[in-house]
Scaffold this active site. Structure first.
Site, mmCIF file in Angstrom:
data_model
loop_
_atom_site.group_PDB
_atom_site.id
_atom_site.type_symbol
_atom_site.label_atom_id
_atom_site.label_comp_id
_atom_site.label_asym_id
_atom_site.label_seq_id
_atom_site.Cartn_x
_atom_site.Cartn_y
_atom_site.Cartn_z
ATOM 1 N N GLU A 86 0.829 -1.212 0.000
ATOM 2 C CA GLU A 86 0.000 0.000 0.000
ATOM 3 C C GLU A 86 0.853 1.247 0.000
ATOM 4 O O GLU A 86 0.666 2.160 -0.802
ATOM 5 C CB GLU A 86 -0.919 -0.006 1.224
ATOM 6 N N ASP B 136 -22.506 10.228 -10.606
ATOM 7 C CA ASP B 136 -23.085 8.959 -10.171
ATOM 8 C C ASP B 136 -22.286 8.446 -8.986
ATOM 9 O O ASP B 136 -21.130 8.822 -8.791
ATOM 10 C CB ASP B 136 -23.106 7.937 -11.310
ATOM 11 N N GLY C 240 -23.408 12.476 -16.148
ATOM 12 C CA GLY C 240 -23.362 13.334 -14.980
ATOM 13 C C GLY C 240 -22.826 12.590 -13.766
ATOM 14 O O GLY C 240 -22.224 11.521 -13.882
ATOM 15 N N SER D 117 -7.246 2.551 -3.729
ATOM 16 C CA SER D 117 -5.994 2.976 -3.120
ATOM 17 C C SER D 117 -5.083 3.617 -4.150
ATOM 18 O O SER D 117 -4.276 4.482 -3.816
ATOM 19 C CB SER D 117 -5.254 1.772 -2.514
ATOM 20 N N ASP E 282 1.142 4.077 -3.043
ATOM 21 C CA ASP E 282 0.774 5.476 -2.821
ATOM 22 C C ASP E 282 1.930 6.416 -3.124
ATOM 23 O O ASP E 282 1.774 7.425 -3.822
ATOM 24 C CB ASP E 282 0.323 5.669 -1.368
ATOM 25 N N ASP F 170 -16.658 12.409 -18.302
ATOM 26 C CA ASP F 170 -17.807 11.716 -17.723
ATOM 27 C C ASP F 170 -17.714 10.230 -18.007
ATOM 28 O O ASP F 170 -17.472 9.812 -19.140
ATOM 29 C CB ASP F 170 -19.097 12.287 -18.310
ATOM 30 N N ILE F 171 -17.885 9.406 -16.979
ATOM 31 C CA ILE F 171 -17.853 7.952 -17.115
ATOM 32 C C ILE F 171 -19.293 7.452 -17.068
ATOM 33 O O ILE F 171 -20.014 7.702 -16.097
ATOM 34 C CB ILE F 171 -17.023 7.298 -15.996
#
Length: 601
Positions: free
Chosen positions: A300, A581, A579, A518, A304, A560-561
């Site tokens: 992790e 979600d 839009g 993550s 990062d 936009d996805i």
């Protein structure tokens, strides 16, 4: 109070807290699902009590946050100083006096206290026996059935009636959040060895070239995500920070997660050659360690640090290692932090004069495992950073609308209030309205990744900046869809999204592929750091709290996805739509557009 001495009865004055009133319950909870109560906690075991005093004028702080975060307001960008924030949240003198007197009656002196910078928290180390006397309760050792973790907790505690208005909450008492296994929101099934030679931008195989918004994206990016892929996909191009020493970026680390320097150099040599031989600032919080043994490197932490600092290079980076985690060991009598370590980090950072402008955290927990009052208070702490001009990014979670299970009988999709109601599980702290929650996407062109956490808070109401975008989503969502499973009036999350699968990182000396939101949060934090550079290079302040701006510009700055869903709790979850979600929020960033939008205010 009566004492016998040499057969004589001596009458001593009663403590004020006894004279004032009897004990009254301050907080109680149902025994949580999945936990078994064992024996009474050892009376000599020491716990670290954290006492929260009411903040005098948080309403004014909140008003100021929205003023300095609203691009249309005359105070936009005029972030508050550390001292200004502390003046607004410091408790009233009457609360300080009442709590001090109560603690003194139990034998504590000022030298025994550890106060927060604003004096709105008091920390003391207390033997269980004394804590039970102070709180009119009984502590027990509890075992988490699945993991075996143990905590010292109670399901109810009380305070003298006159103290209720002066003490907001005390922990550890009723909080059973498994911060001991705080999900790093890392998608571990993705952790597989990557034997490909290098993905610094060269195509592999005979896959067709991919077009996204008129920009060529290397076809290898559909198999492996690298720094080069992100720069292409999010139109960062060859942007080089112009004033890197005037802004900054930070990454939080918990649970003995160490960012390994040798792995970082391998990553830089693989993907960010100009960064080779550069490093970051390491800060230990509460004794957080920095073990650089390669075999103990944290996946992790490496993920990062490598992508946040690699994408934003050469902007200076900071990595905090915060110590403290259960399980409780019954034979210890030295202070053991059975609080979650997260608040230790917040307290530490709020004490600092200078704080990185963009901070990413890839840890979270089901909202219901954190008592509401505690969650609200932690959110208030984050608001203090927001007021000071800090952008806070949080992973939205890797469980879809719940824990990732499609089995409706899964116990993690039921409430902990004793009613066992089937319910979606929002993720905290991503649901705090003063942070930017980051969901996940995958593939090119991008679609919502199936595990992207998202939904609606049960604790926090929808903030005004979401009214239009979230309201439109709800207008287009039948009210009887998942009726009773989520709070339509709650704060919607995530706010934005970024890639969350197939990230090529270096871990313990080898290249591996890894995924999860993550990855999404540090990527977005890096882009915010670059946008801050755009601003500070023009003499403008950093962006600070992002959400009012993000929801204002909406599609003007985001891709936009509109495909994908996030199943969980026996349901298909929500669908990505035109839009906002509750899977990908407003979408993924377009740096070229955002750069233009933020450079003129």
């Amino acid at each position: 109070m009566l004492f016998l001495r040499n057969s004589l009865t001596i009458l001593l004055p009663l403590p004020a807290w006894v004279l004032a009133s009897d004990f009254r319950v301050k907080e109680s909870t149902e025994p949580p699902r999945g936990w078994t109560r064992l024996a009474e906690a050892p009376s000599a075991h020491t716990i670290s009590l954290r006492i929260a005093l009411p903040q005098a004028d948080f309403a004014e702080l909140e008003r100021r946050i929205y003023q300095v975060s609203d691009p249309g307001h005359e105070l936009y960008g005029q972030h508050l100083s550390k001292e200004q924030v502390e003046a607004l949240v410091s408790p009233r003198p009457t609360s300080l006096e009442a709590v001090n007197a109560w603690l003194k009656d139990h034998g504590f002196e000022e030298k025994d206290f550890d106060r927060s910078a604003a004096k709105d928290w008091v920390n003391i180390n207390v033997p269980v026996a004394l804590a039970e006397k102070m709180l009119g309760t009984k502590y027990h050792t509890w075992r988490h059935d699945e993991s075996g973790d143990r905590l010292v907790r109670t399901t109810s505690y009380s305070l003298p009636a006159h103290l209720h208005e002066h003490i907001e909450l005390i922990q550890p008492t009723t909080m059973f959040a498994r911060w001991s296994a705080m999900k790093t929101t890392i998608h571990w099934p993705e952790l597989v060895e990557d034997s490909s030679p290098s993905f610094a931008g060269s195509a592999s195989g005979n896959r067709l070239a991919i077009k996204v918004a008129s920009t060529d994206v290397d076809p290898s990016c559909n198999q492996t995500i690298t720094i080069s892929c992100l720069k292409q996909l999010y139109k960062i191009g060859d942007y080089v920070p112009k004033s890197p020493r005037k802004t900054s970026i930070g990454i939080t680390g918990y649970l003995e997660e160490f960012a390994n320097l040798a792995d970082l150099q391998s990553f830089y040599n693989d993907q960010v050659k100009p960064a080779v031989n550069s490093s970051f600032k390491f800060v230990s919080v509460k004794g957080g360690l920095n073990n650089q043994t390669l075999s103990e490197a944290g996946a992790e932490a490496n993920l990062d640090v490598q992508f946040a600092f690699g994408l934003s290079f050469p902007i200076p980076g900071t990595f905090w290692s915060t110590a403290g985690r259960p399980p409780f060991i019954p034979d210890l009598t030295t202070p053991t932090n059975t609080n979650e370590p997260y608040l230790d980090w917040v307290d530490f950072v709020l004490r600092q004069k200078e704080v990185p402008h963009s901070i990413s955290t890839s840890y979270g927990e089901p909202e219901q495992t954190v008592p509401r009052k505690y969650a609200e208070r932690v959110c208030h702490e984050l608001a203090q950073l927001a007021a000071r001009g800090v952008s806070l990014m949080y992973s939205s979670g890797d469980g879809g609308v719940g824990d990732g299970s499609e089995d409706p009988a899964d116990h993690l999709c039921f409430t902990n209030d004793g009613k066992n109601t089937h319910r979606f599980m929002p993720t905290f702290p991503a649901t705090c309205p003063f942070v930017t929650a980051v969901g996940g996407t995958n593939d090119v062109p991008e679609t919502a990744v199936f595990f992207s956490g998202g939904g609606f808070s049960d604790y926090f109401k929808r903030p005004f900046y979401q009214d239009r975008a979230v309201g439109k989503f709800l207008e287009n969502t039948p009210s009887d869809l998942y009726q009773g499973l989520y709070n339509r009036a709650g704060r919607g999350f995530p706010d934005v999204a970024a890639q969350g699968r197939r990230f090529r990182i270096w871990w313990r000396g080898r290249a591996v592929s890894i995924g999860g939101t993550s990855a999404s949060a540090p990527v977005f934090a890096a882009i915010v750091a670059l946008l801050n550079d755009v601003r500070v290079s023009k003499g403008l302040p950093p962006l600070g709290f992002l959400n009012p701006l993000l929801y204002l510009i909406g599609p003007l700055g985001f891709n936009d996805i509109t495909q994908g869903n996030n199943p969980g709790c026996g349901t298909p979850g929500f669908n990505a739509t035109v839009g906002w979600d509750p899977i990908t929020g407003l979408g993924t960033p377009d740096f070229s557009k955002l750069k233009a939008l933020v450079s003129g205010h």
